[in-house]
Design a protein around this motif. Structure first.
Motif, mmCIF file in Angstrom:
data_model
loop_
_atom_site.group_PDB
_atom_site.id
_atom_site.type_symbol
_atom_site.label_atom_id
_atom_site.label_comp_id
_atom_site.label_asym_id
_atom_site.label_seq_id
_atom_site.Cartn_x
_atom_site.Cartn_y
_atom_site.Cartn_z
ATOM 1 N N LEU A 198 0.834 -1.197 0.000
ATOM 2 C CA LEU A 198 0.000 0.000 0.000
ATOM 3 C C LEU A 198 0.872 1.251 0.000
ATOM 4 O O LEU A 198 1.995 1.231 0.526
ATOM 5 C CB LEU A 198 -0.900 0.021 1.243
ATOM 6 C CG LEU A 198 -2.047 -0.976 1.312
ATOM 7 C CD1 LEU A 198 -2.755 -0.864 2.659
ATOM 8 C CD2 LEU A 198 -3.040 -0.755 0.174
ATOM 9 N N PRO A 199 0.380 2.346 -0.585
ATOM 10 C CA PRO A 199 1.110 3.608 -0.462
ATOM 11 C C PRO A 199 1.351 3.938 1.007
ATOM 12 O O PRO A 199 0.464 3.774 1.843
ATOM 13 C CB PRO A 199 0.168 4.625 -1.116
ATOM 14 C CG PRO A 199 -0.646 3.812 -2.066
ATOM 15 C CD PRO A 199 -0.842 2.484 -1.407
ATOM 16 N N LEU A 200 2.568 4.395 1.307
ATOM 17 C CA LEU A 200 2.949 4.697 2.681
ATOM 18 C C LEU A 200 3.176 6.200 2.820
ATOM 19 O O LEU A 200 3.972 6.790 2.086
ATOM 20 C CB LEU A 200 4.225 3.935 3.053
ATOM 21 C CG LEU A 200 4.712 4.070 4.495
ATOM 22 C CD1 LEU A 200 3.671 3.555 5.480
ATOM 23 C CD2 LEU A 200 6.027 3.328 4.680
ATOM 24 N N VAL A 201 2.474 6.786 3.772
ATOM 25 C CA VAL A 201 2.518 8.231 4.009
ATOM 26 C C VAL A 201 3.173 8.463 5.364
ATOM 27 O O VAL A 201 2.762 7.860 6.363
ATOM 28 C CB VAL A 201 1.102 8.827 4.002
ATOM 29 C CG1 VAL A 201 1.150 10.336 4.193
ATOM 30 C CG2 VAL A 201 0.366 8.472 2.714
ATOM 31 N N VAL A 202 4.176 9.322 5.414
ATOM 32 C CA VAL A 202 4.832 9.668 6.676
ATOM 33 C C VAL A 202 4.349 11.048 7.093
ATOM 34 O O VAL A 202 4.573 12.039 6.383
ATOM 35 C CB VAL A 202 6.361 9.630 6.549
ATOM 36 C CG1 VAL A 202 7.011 10.014 7.877
ATOM 37 C CG2 VAL A 202 6.812 8.240 6.120
ATOM 38 N N GLU A 203 3.695 11.104 8.228
ATOM 39 C CA GLU A 203 3.040 12.332 8.691
ATOM 40 C C GLU A 203 3.770 12.906 9.899
ATOM 41 O O GLU A 203 4.241 12.179 10.761
ATOM 42 C CB GLU A 203 1.590 12.008 9.076
ATOM 43 C CG GLU A 203 0.802 13.188 9.561
ATOM 44 C CD GLU A 203 0.326 13.034 11.000
ATOM 45 O OE1 GLU A 203 -0.290 13.987 11.509
ATOM 46 O OE2 GLU A 203 0.590 11.989 11.604
#
Length: 338
Positions: A198-203
């Motif tokens: 899955l696309p991985l988003v770092v917040e």
């Protein structure tokens, strides 16, 4: 516009709702503060360090001055874009937030339905008051926020559940929940990248070097955020750091701004500074608290109509052109793209 008396009669008859009369997002804020009990009202409206970061974020957005193009001949524009590979009606998503049932009984369900109706992604936190599977059934473009977990067994189980539930992306929070919760590291992020396609988003990124390293480890998107200004106070506003982070990422990942967005003009400013889009948190809570799903729909509708207006006025026919819009900041030099 309807007179107050006529509008009140229509509201009582169920023909229109109070949120239909909101002209801006701050109208929703006032309605939410009137609707909530004191303790929840304070939670909704507070920041850290005596609200210094909240004030700084607003000042930083206000300091961005757009330089419109004239004689464009535009009468309409396209606000649609792609976020993490999926079509979105706006360069806007609902930010990850927890325990929305504090603000409305339908909480995440109402929010997900509103996001789906608006055609935008909806992020959901691990502490949702509703089952993840129920939320994803309401919004096909659901992003699931993982806390920064050093416990890899638990983290793997959460990833598996998110995939099974149909989540379209994972968000991992890079900032700790409190001063004692700092065990999550770059090594853990690299491990997490290997657990899912899955696309991985770092917040929660504020430093350009951190953004570049996250992308090096496989992040598909960076969220420039200071966690709703509720954590470390007196940090630099994300909007001020946005151009440097976009430069560091250099197109290898999407960059989203989360924090302080209060109008379509703010969305356009974020795009002009290089963002792929924005995430909206507190205004969604205002709409939810004041009028549930309909209130959130109204918030997203206002953002869309405002963005359409300012894009046309600035001479931007679409989101890619908005991202090339020239601008300056107070006391700074104009940035002209040739």
């Amino acid at each position: 516009m309807l007179s107050d008396n006529v509008a009140t009669d229509l509201e009582e008859a169920g023909v229109v709702h109070a949120c239909d009369r909101w002209l801006g997002l701050d109208d929703a804020r006032r309605a939410a503060l009137l609707a909530l009990p004191g303790d929840v009202r304070d939670l909704l409206d507070e920041g850290s360090a005596d609200d210094t970061t909240v004030t700084a974020v607003r000042a930083a957005l206000d300091a961005v001055q757009l330089i419109p193009r004239v004689l464009s001949g535009l009468s309409h524009c396209r606000t649609s874009t792609r976020l993490l590979g999926a079509e979105a009606a706006l360069p806007v998503g609902v930010a990850p937030m927890d325990r929305l049932m504090r603000f409305h009984p339908e909480g995440e369900i109402a929010t997900a339905r509103a996001a789906a109706a608006a055609g935008v992604p909806c992020a959901v936190g691990m502490r949702s008051g509703h089952l993840l599977e129920v939320v994803t059934a309401e919004c096909p473009d659901t992003w699931f926020q993982l806390p920064g977990l050093p416990d890899r067994v638990l983290a793997a189980a959460l990833v598996d559940r998110a995939e099974s539930a149909g989540c379209r992306a994972l968000i991992v929070s890079a900032h700790p929940g409190d001063a004692r919760d700092t065990a999550f590291s770059w090594t853990d992020l690299a491990w997490l990248r290997g657990q899912t396609e899955l696309p991985l988003v770092v917040e929660g990124v504020l430093h350009p070097d951190d953004a570049a390293h996250a992308v090096h480890l496989g992040a598909d998107a960076i969220v420039v955020s200071h966690h709703g200004t509720r954590q470390l106070g007196t940090v630099a506003p994300g909007v001020s750091l946005l151009p440097a982070i976009c430069d560091a990422v250099a197109g290898r990942a999407e960059v989203l701004l989360d924090g302080g967005i209060r109008s379509g003009t703010d969305v356009l400013k974020a795009l002009a500074l290089g963002a792929s889009g924005v995430l909206v948190g507190r205004p969604v809570l205002w709409g939810l608290a004041a009028d549930g799903q309909r209130g959130v729909e109204r918030i997203l509708s206002l953002l869309r109509s405002q963005l359409e207006d300012v894009m046309v006025l600035a001479g931007c026919r679409d989101v890619p052109q908005a991202r090339r819009l020239d601008h300056l900041t107070q006391g700074g030099d104009a940035r002209f793209r040739r």
